[in-house]
Structure formats: C-alpha cells, structure tokens
Design a protein around this motif. Sequence first.
Motif: not given
Length: 643
Positions: A107-130
């Motif tokens: 919803f905010g912190r768009r200036v840090l979007a690359d950082e947050f999306m990298m965190l989400i992407a790596d989390a989604r690749r985990m098994n089991p996915r959080p």
Amino acid sequence: MRVLIAVTHLLGAGHLTRAAALARAFAQAGHETTLVSGGSAAKPQGLDRLTFVQLPPVRTIGTDFKTLLDEDGRPVDNFRLAHRRILLLDTLRAARPDIVITELFPFGRRVLADEFMMLIADARRMNPRPRTLCSIRDILALPKPERIEEAHARLVENYDGILVHGDPAIVPLEATWPVDERIRPLIRYTGYVDENPEPMQPGERKGILVSGGSSTASLPLYRAAIAAAREMADKQWRILVGRGVEEAAFQELKANAPAHALVERARPDFRSLLAQAELSISQAGYNTAVDLLRSNVKSVLVPFEAGHETEQRLRAERLKALGLAEIVFEETLSPQTLADAVRRGLSHASVTLPPVSLDGARESVSIAESLLLARPALQRSFDWSPVKQALERAKDNDCPVGLWWRDDDAVADTPQLDRLLSLVSRAKAGIALAVIPRKIEPSLGMRLKGEHTAFALVHGWAHGNHAPLDQKKAEFGAHRRIDVMAREAERGLHLARERLGSRLLPVFVPPWNRISPQLAQHLPGAGFIGLSTFNDRKAASPAPGLLQVNTHIDPIDWRGTRSLADPALLIDSLASAIDRRIKGEADRDEPIGLLTHHLVHDEAIWSFCEQLLMQLALLEVPLLRPDEAFLSEAGSQPRLDAL
C-alpha cells in the motif's frame, strides 16, 4: 511457528512502534519471531524474546518519500541498497519463517518496492511456502490510480491476507482506500494495536500534557504550546519533546517556557502521565489515537498535514465526532487558537468511550495462527473426480442436479459477512442468510439493500437452547409447548420483515436444524411458505402450503477440530447426494444444499468453499438463488405473492 516482520519507518517512529508491538505479541505467544527494521537505527524496548535485525538505515526529510537519505543526510547509493537486500535475504533464509509480514507495503513504501518484492519472491520459492501478510494502519494515503492498481495486483498475486489494524466502527478502510472485490476477501480487521496493552492506572487528573512525534515535525506544536501556557498560568504544563528534535532546538524550547511549564524529553512513563493528565495536546498519529482511546483523557489534536497529508486530519475528525477531542488545524495553529481549544476541551464533560477493539496485536497473532493451521488444506488440490462422475451418471439418467447455498447465524454487517458476500458475487451465485431475528442489527439491513442475490431467512427467534441437558440442542424441539413456539416463530418473522424488508423470504430455519413435527403444521398459519433443515427431506410439503428445501453438505468438523472436515469425505458426500437422487433414494426435485457458518470459518474452510464453487462453475452446475429454490416446485400465485 516462525514469523518474520519487515518494516521501514521513514519519518516518525510510529510504523516501527506498531511492528514491534506485533513482534512482541508473537513472541509472547511462543512463536520464534524476527523483526527486521530498515529505518533510522533505533531498537524498540521489550524485544528480549525475539531477534532484531537492523538493516543499513534509510530515512526521508519531511514528506519527500521519494528521496532516501542515510543517517548523515546524504542520498543513499546503490551499494547501500544492495547491502540492505543481501542482509534481508540472509535473514529470511536463516529464519525460514512460516509467516512473512510486510508493514505498509504494497500500500505504501513504493520507493522500496524492489526490496520488498525481492523478499516476497524469495519467500514464495521456499518449501513449504510461508503465508504472506500485509500489515497496515487504519488510515492510508491515497496514491494515483495507477499506483492503486499496482498495489492490488501485488496483493492478489502474492498475499494471503491484509491485517488492518483498526476498527471499522471508527474508520473503515474504504474511507481512505478504494477497496475492490479482488482484495476485499483478504481484509482482516484486527482492532487497534496497542504498544503497551497493560491497563492504565488512573489517578487524580491535573495539568496539561503536551506530546509530539519523534521528529522535528512537532516543533510548531511545541512552540505554540509554550506560548499558550503563558496565557493559562492557572494550569501546570508538561511538554514532552521527541528524541528526534535536535538538542539546540530542545534547549531553545526550555529557555522560552514559563515557570509553570516543564519542558523535558519524551519519557518511558508517558502512559502513566497521560492517565493522570487533565487534558492532552498532541498530533493525531496512530499510536497517539490508541493512547487517547486507552486513557479516555480529554484532548486537543493538532493533526500533521504537511505535504498534503490527510491521515491525521481524518483520524482527528473521527475522534472529534465521537466527542473525544477538540481540533486545531495546522493552518490555524497559534497560541491563541490552541489556548481556546484547551479551554473548550476542559469545559466538556467526560464521555463514555464507545466499544473499540484495542487488542489488535493478539488478534493478529490469532489470524496468523489460523492461516498456518489451514495451510495443508490451502495448498492441497482436492480430487473432485467423484463429483464429476456422479454428475455424468445424473446426465445419463436424465436427472437434473441443482444446488443452493444457505449460511446461518447472520446478525450484522461484519468483515466475515463482507467476505462471504464477496465470494457469492465472484461465484455469480445467490445465498440465503438465516438471520437470528432477536439479534438483527441495523447494519445488516443496510448491507442487504444493495445485495440483489442475497436473501434472508428466519433463523428461529433468539438461537437459544431450550432442550434438557441430556438431549441435543434445540430451540423449537418437541420438549416445548407448540403454542409458545408458534408465537415465537411468528414474532421472529414479523421482526425480521420489519428490519430487512423485501430482502426477507418467509422461510423458517430452526436453530440446530431441529424442529418439532407438530410445529411445522403451524408455520403456514404464521405466514411462512418454506422450511429448511438438514439432510434429505422426507416430503416436499410437510404441511399444506409449506415447501421444504434442506441443506446436505456442511464443511465444518463440529465435533472435532471445528475447522475443515475431511475434504475427501465432503466430496464423497456431495457425490452421494447426487447418486441418491439418481436412484430415487432422495427426492430428485430437491436441490442439494450447501450449509456454511461465515462467522466461524477459518482459512481452510474458506479455501474449500472457494474451490467447491469454482468446480461447480467449471462443471456447469446451476446454483439456484434462494427465491428460485423455494419457487422451483410449486410456483403458485399465493407463493409468488408471499415471496
């Protein structure tokens, strides 16, 4: 359960304070918790039971949230941003969380979007996915339309829930953010998050307490308060200055204060001081509002509005509307306007606080725990082949199959009802809400006015158990006098019709699906045209003028976990209901009924219902609207008139 919370506060410390309160609640509940902070280096108190990770800090000046600065005020470079990402990912891999929570993003912190999306992407690749949650305050800043669409797309694709740390009775999320049907099912109101949930110890109230945020944005408020204090020498003033105000400015404030105004740095016992203050002067940030609601102190609010900020103004206006505050807006702030507001505030009688949820941290923990418990069901793909094969047999035997949907125990417009109706809309279905007449709140009638495929049925009278202790629960069972029950049923119909109008169908749904056969004979005389319980009906019309349409599939394991029953057994149960109609063991004219209870669903139950509706749509099984279900067999004019 392992939990990772990522937060970056850029201006004040409110975001970090709220995230730390969440982290403490998770740790106190026995969960292994990691709090990652990317804002100015400041470790909150009380984090001994969890892991705290400080990223290379970034901050902003004023309301320029596009320009990131380091701790020395220099623009950050790519090396610092890369260092943050490396440390963030290392923390993710070390923590191996079951739950990931991002504070404010997307919803905010768009200036840090690359950082947050990298965190989400790596989390989604985990098994089991959080499971991934977003944590937001009650009021948001509205961006440009394209940014809204971007945020919604990220939420739908990557998130399992949105924790709204507020109370819709004070400010619904829709007041500041355009909630659409895609994200509405993700929303969970937690109540307000109190950084210190311990009860305050009230004492004799005396004096004026002035407080501001941790940044220099509060300097105009401090200066106006010191000048106002000179005009009100009959009161003791205490002015608490945030740690973010430089020492030179702090000393200037002290030097300008009159003798009866004490100027000092912010104190850890602020809540105790607030509980004993006669009146509070402050801005209208999130944590300030929680403090005021908790302490019930008279207050004057000076909402921060620099850079066209609207969050604090809206929150202040909501608190004033509840009779809890006076307001001085920044553009009119002066010693005189502040002193006048203080006098008005002091003259008001104390008000009784409305019921406001302040247990947001513990409720957030409960929601996350529910998500994790539901994970096996959420991740599992169910075998729907028994239903598909049963439908093929029905087609071969010229046995049309239809379904309808009943949901029990509605009384008010709640977040759970909102999620239910959103699912109904997405499934292009209709739904019958069995409402408890004695408990209907005005909000339910208002909500149903705009829901053209949702109808109400009469769910008994008060949903009270009158059965003896050694018998199964019932409100309208054989152990009560027929005339008493008939009057209650008729009374329930009239009250529900009065409160819900045309959205009501005169169909009786006995609580716990149990009804005296003798009472059924009296229902038409009371104005009912339909009856609905559970299991295959024995007769289409148990009494002249009364059509019975039952439910048959209930996804809740009531006698065990009270979560989702065995999905394989539920699927087999649906297939069996179809087969009984093919074989003539059940009335093939009775549509099969899905029975749900939206107020007690966890994520596993919601997920199963969503998959079931999706499968029915793929298999082209018609979902009858409630009015269609009760007209489908005996469409006489009297019945049409009654409906």
